[in-house]
Write a protein that holds these residues in place. Structure first.
Motif, PDB file in Angstrom:
ATOM      1  N   GLU A 146     -13.320  22.971  20.093  1.00  0.00           N
ATOM      2  CA  GLU A 146     -12.610  22.573  21.311  1.00  0.00           C
ATOM      3  C   GLU A 146     -11.160  22.193  20.994  1.00  0.00           C
ATOM      4  O   GLU A 146     -10.245  22.487  21.780  1.00  0.00           O
ATOM      5  N   LYS A 149      -9.348  25.375  20.598  1.00  0.00           N
ATOM      6  CA  LYS A 149      -9.174  25.997  21.913  1.00  0.00           C
ATOM      7  C   LYS A 149      -7.997  25.377  22.663  1.00  0.00           C
ATOM      8  O   LYS A 149      -7.214  26.086  23.295  1.00  0.00           O
ATOM      9  N   THR A 280     -17.593  29.322  21.395  1.00  0.00           N
ATOM     10  CA  THR A 280     -16.686  28.454  22.150  1.00  0.00           C
ATOM     11  C   THR A 280     -15.476  29.219  22.659  1.00  0.00           C
ATOM     12  O   THR A 280     -15.105  29.107  23.841  1.00  0.00           O
ATOM     13  N   LEU A 281     -14.843  29.994  21.794  1.00  0.00           N
ATOM     14  CA  LEU A 281     -13.624  30.696  22.193  1.00  0.00           C
ATOM     15  C   LEU A 281     -13.916  31.831  23.152  1.00  0.00           C
ATOM     16  O   LEU A 281     -13.108  32.117  24.050  1.00  0.00           O
TER      17      LEU A 281
END
Length: 283
Positions: A146, A149, A280-281
């Protein structure tokens, strides 16, 4: 057997309960939280608040094995006090076996260090209850993903120097905790939940580039430079201090440890940082 999870409404607490429900349907589960109505059936929800020890004693009664998950409160002195209160409440409630979630690299430090509550909690646990287990977890892979990101647009991943971190996924920590709670022979053990390998700052940047195809580099900054950038981003002072300490711990090697404990306790190999980063990405 009745298993309790204290801190059940947090991300880790929810994952532990899910892991226990998936793998061990014949065990009675209790979720202890300030918001017991959020605990999904068939788990029993009980009200518990680390700042109200009287509630905790009642919430912990009848539980055979109890998992204590520290709160996310970063104020100096708060988490240490809360953990001691929860451990005392478990002792007064007659809980036979208490499992504490702690942090990799825990050692004797004092407030306001982020590590102080873990040291105090571990020591108090060992002194207070007859059967205990400690699960020290490495830095969350999801938290770093995160962070990446949020800073992806700059093309720079900042740090304070050379890093080596065995990032571990939250699901793997939860599965390891579930393995302790349902298993046998864990009393008196200190485990380290880690990812499968350490990742340097440069390797982290290379993985981001591999996953996204973008040009990304790792940039060691001075403490003043990093602190100024975080403050300029509008982060609260306590959050800035926490990030600086975490980055310092990355450099100091507090998270530079790889074990087989996740596989031993959960029954499967830990997830790689690249896989968490990809998920996540891409999301």
């Amino acid at each position: 057997m009745k298993i309790g999870v204290s801190g059940a409404s947090g991300n880790l607490g929810q994952e532990v309960l899910s892991a226990l429900r998936r793998q061990h349907t014949n065990v009675a589960l209790v979720g202890i939280t300030r918001t017991p109505s959020t605990v999904p059936a068939p788990v029993e929800g009980r009200e518990g608040d680390y700042d109200r020890p009287d509630l905790l004693v009642q919430a912990y009664r009848g539980i055979d094995r109890l998992l204590l998950i520290p709160s996310a409160d970063l104020r100096p002195g708060v988490r240490g006090r809360q953990l001691k209160a929860a451990i005392d409440a478990a002792h007064y409630a007659g809980v036979p076996h208490v499992v504490l979630v702690s942090a990799a690299g825990t050692k004797e430090v004092t407030e306001p260090s982020l590590g102080a509550p873990y040291w105090e909690g571990e020591q108090h646990l060992i002194r207070t209850v007859s059967q205990w287990t400690i699960l020290r977890m490495n830095y969350y892979a999801e938290s770093m993903a995160e962070e990446i990101k949020s800073s992806f647009g700059s093309g720079i991943l900042a740090g304070l120097g050379p890093e080596r971190v065995a990032y571990v996924s939250r699901d793997d920590v939860a599965a390891a905790a579930a393995g302790i709670l349902i298993g046998e022979g864990h009393a008196g053990a200190i485990y380290n939940a880690t990812g499968p390998a350490t990742v340097t700052g440069e390797e982290r940047a290379a993985l981001v580039a591999k996953v996204t195809g973008a040009q990304v580099s790792f940039a060691p900054l001075s403490r003043d430079q990093l602190q100024g950038g975080l403050a300029q981003a509008g982060l609260p002072e306590e959050v800035v201090s926490a990030i600086l300490e975490i980055k310092s711990n990355f450099v100091a090697g507090a998270f530079d440890i790889v074990t087989g404990d996740v596989e031993r306790l959960a029954g499967h190999p830990p997830t790689s940082f690249q896989d968490v980063l990809s998920e996540t990405l891409e999301a």
